[in-house]
Design a protein around this motif. Structure first.
Motif, PDB file in Angstrom:
ATOM      1  N   CYS A  46    -108.207 -66.363 -82.907  1.00 27.43           N
ATOM      2  CA  CYS A  46    -106.879 -66.171 -82.344  1.00 27.43           C
ATOM      3  C   CYS A  46    -105.844 -66.533 -83.406  1.00 27.43           C
ATOM      4  O   CYS A  46    -105.933 -67.596 -84.020  1.00 27.43           O
ATOM      5  N   ILE A  47    -104.906 -65.628 -83.628  1.00 30.94           N
ATOM      6  CA  ILE A  47    -103.784 -65.907 -84.530  1.00 30.94           C
ATOM      7  C   ILE A  47    -102.545 -66.033 -83.654  1.00 30.94           C
ATOM      8  O   ILE A  47    -102.254 -65.139 -82.855  1.00 30.94           O
ATOM      9  N   ILE A  48    -101.854 -67.146 -83.772  1.00 29.40           N
ATOM     10  CA  ILE A  48    -100.624 -67.331 -83.009  1.00 29.40           C
ATOM     11  C   ILE A  48     -99.441 -67.198 -83.962  1.00 29.40           C
ATOM     12  O   ILE A  48     -99.290 -67.983 -84.894  1.00 29.40           O
ATOM     13  N   ASP A  49     -98.635 -66.179 -83.721  1.00 27.59           N
ATOM     14  CA  ASP A  49     -97.471 -65.910 -84.559  1.00 27.59           C
ATOM     15  C   ASP A  49     -96.285 -66.705 -84.022  1.00 27.59           C
ATOM     16  O   ASP A  49     -95.825 -66.480 -82.906  1.00 27.59           O
ATOM     17  N   VAL A  74    -116.385 -72.482 -78.323  1.00 30.37           N
ATOM     18  CA  VAL A  74    -117.284 -71.321 -78.422  1.00 30.37           C
ATOM     19  C   VAL A  74    -117.496 -70.924 -79.885  1.00 30.37           C
ATOM     20  O   VAL A  74    -117.872 -69.806 -80.199  1.00 30.37           O
ATOM     21  N   GLY A  75    -117.197 -71.860 -80.800  1.00 35.24           N
ATOM     22  CA  GLY A  75    -117.410 -71.591 -82.221  1.00 35.24           C
ATOM     23  C   GLY A  75    -116.298 -70.762 -82.845  1.00 35.24           C
ATOM     24  O   GLY A  75    -116.468 -70.190 -83.911  1.00 35.24           O
ATOM     25  N   GLY A  76    -115.161 -70.705 -82.175  1.00 32.94           N
ATOM     26  CA  GLY A  76    -114.043 -69.910 -82.690  1.00 32.94           C
ATOM     27  C   GLY A  76    -112.985 -70.758 -83.358  1.00 32.94           C
ATOM     28  O   GLY A  76    -113.190 -71.943 -83.626  1.00 32.94           O
ATOM     29  N   GLU A  77    -111.837 -70.136 -83.617  1.00 31.08           N
ATOM     30  CA  GLU A  77    -110.758 -70.843 -84.304  1.00 31.08           C
ATOM     31  C   GLU A  77    -109.408 -70.245 -83.929  1.00 31.08           C
ATOM     32  O   GLU A  77    -109.318 -69.057 -83.612  1.00 31.08           O
ATOM     33  N   VAL A  78    -108.389 -71.090 -83.947  1.00 29.50           N
ATOM     34  CA  VAL A  78    -107.013 -70.648 -83.730  1.00 29.50           C
ATOM     35  C   VAL A  78    -106.241 -70.913 -85.014  1.00 29.50           C
ATOM     36  O   VAL A  78    -106.326 -72.004 -85.584  1.00 29.50           O
ATOM     37  N   TYR A  79    -105.531 -69.898 -85.479  1.00 31.41           N
ATOM     38  CA  TYR A  79    -104.700 -70.022 -86.683  1.00 31.41           C
ATOM     39  C   TYR A  79    -103.242 -69.860 -86.280  1.00 31.41           C
ATOM     40  O   TYR A  79    -102.916 -69.031 -85.427  1.00 31.41           O
ATOM     41  N   LEU A  80    -102.383 -70.648 -86.911  1.00 28.98           N
ATOM     42  CA  LEU A  80    -100.945 -70.512 -86.671  1.00 28.98           C
ATOM     43  C   LEU A  80    -100.347 -69.789 -87.870  1.00 28.98           C
ATOM     44  O   LEU A  80    -100.786 -70.001 -89.000  1.00 28.98           O
ATOM     45  N   CYS A  81     -99.349 -68.947 -87.622  1.00 30.90           N
ATOM     46  CA  CYS A  81     -98.706 -68.329 -88.777  1.00 30.90           C
ATOM     47  C   CYS A  81     -97.209 -68.158 -88.582  1.00 30.90           C
ATOM     48  O   CYS A  81     -96.707 -68.171 -87.463  1.00 30.90           O
ATOM     49  N   SER A  82     -96.523 -68.043 -89.708  1.00 32.76           N
ATOM     50  CA  SER A  82     -95.083 -67.812 -89.792  1.00 32.76           C
ATOM     51  C   SER A  82     -94.219 -68.849 -89.071  1.00 32.76           C
ATOM     52  O   SER A  82     -93.232 -68.485 -88.437  1.00 32.76           O
ATOM     53  N   PRO A  83     -94.556 -70.150 -89.161  1.00 35.56           N
ATOM     54  CA  PRO A  83     -93.693 -71.122 -88.480  1.00 35.56           C
ATOM     55  C   PRO A  83     -92.346 -71.241 -89.185  1.00 35.56           C
ATOM     56  O   PRO A  83     -92.278 -71.137 -90.410  1.00 35.56           O
ATOM     57  N   SER A  84     -91.288 -71.466 -88.407  1.00 36.67           N
ATOM     58  CA  SER A  84     -89.958 -71.696 -88.987  1.00 36.67           C
ATOM     59  C   SER A  84     -89.986 -73.059 -89.683  1.00 36.67           C
ATOM     60  O   SER A  84     -90.927 -73.837 -89.488  1.00 36.67           O
ATOM     61  N   SER A 105     -97.963 -65.778 -93.024  1.00 39.97           N
ATOM     62  CA  SER A 105     -97.738 -64.496 -92.351  1.00 39.97           C
ATOM     63  C   SER A 105     -99.016 -64.043 -91.652  1.00 39.97           C
ATOM     64  O   SER A 105    -100.107 -64.533 -91.959  1.00 39.97           O
ATOM     65  N   ILE A 106     -98.872 -63.084 -90.742  1.00 40.83           N
ATOM     66  CA  ILE A 106    -100.044 -62.525 -90.046  1.00 40.83           C
ATOM     67  C   ILE A 106    -100.955 -61.838 -91.057  1.00 40.83           C
ATOM     68  O   ILE A 106    -102.167 -61.977 -90.998  1.00 40.83           O
ATOM     69  N   SER A 107    -100.349 -61.106 -91.992  1.00 43.21           N
ATOM     70  CA  SER A 107    -101.189 -60.380 -92.956  1.00 43.21           C
ATOM     71  C   SER A 107    -102.002 -61.343 -93.814  1.00 43.21           C
ATOM     72  O   SER A 107    -103.180 -61.097 -94.086  1.00 43.21           O
TER      73      SER A 107
END
Length: 115
Positions: A46-49, A74-84, A105-107
């Motif tokens: 999961c990517i959280i923008d 479940v062996g997954g991960e959450v990434y955060l991107c583009s924080p102010s 950034s998301i990219s």
């Protein structure tokens, strides 16, 4: 400012684009539900923008941690991107920058994850 979010799914990656102030209230459970649904669909990234998030309250932080816990269970991960800048400072003060991987950034996040 009312919070809204968009859900994108690509290449088995859940992308949550949150807009507004993440203060938990009624949006928190819905965001957690989106993550649970994604897990049921066998998505574990999961990517959280955070580009359009100005403020995160303590319950907003709780929501992020709940989503991360669900994914990691479940062996997954959450990434955060583009924080102010403000959100970046908050992540450092709360030491969440040690728990979450944060990308500019998301990219960049997609590149690093699929790399």
């Amino acid at each position: 400012m009312k919070v809204s979010y968009d859900v994108l799914k690509e290449n088995n990656i859940l992308i949550l684009q949150i807009k507004g102030d993440l203060i938990g209230d009624d949006i928190g459970p819905r965001l957690v539900e989106v993550v649970s649904d994604a897990i049921n669909e066998k998505m574990i990234i999961c990517i959280i923008d955070l580009k359009d998030v100005r403020y995160i309250s303590s319950s907003g932080i709780g929501v992020l941690i709940t989503m991360l816990t669900k994914m990691r269970n479940v062996g997954g991960e959450v990434y955060l991107c583009s924080p102010s800048e403000h959100v970046k400072k908050l992540l450092i003060i709360t030491k969440l920058n040690n728990i979450f991987t944060v990308y500019e950034s998301i990219s960049e996040a997609k590149e690093k994850i699929s790399g």
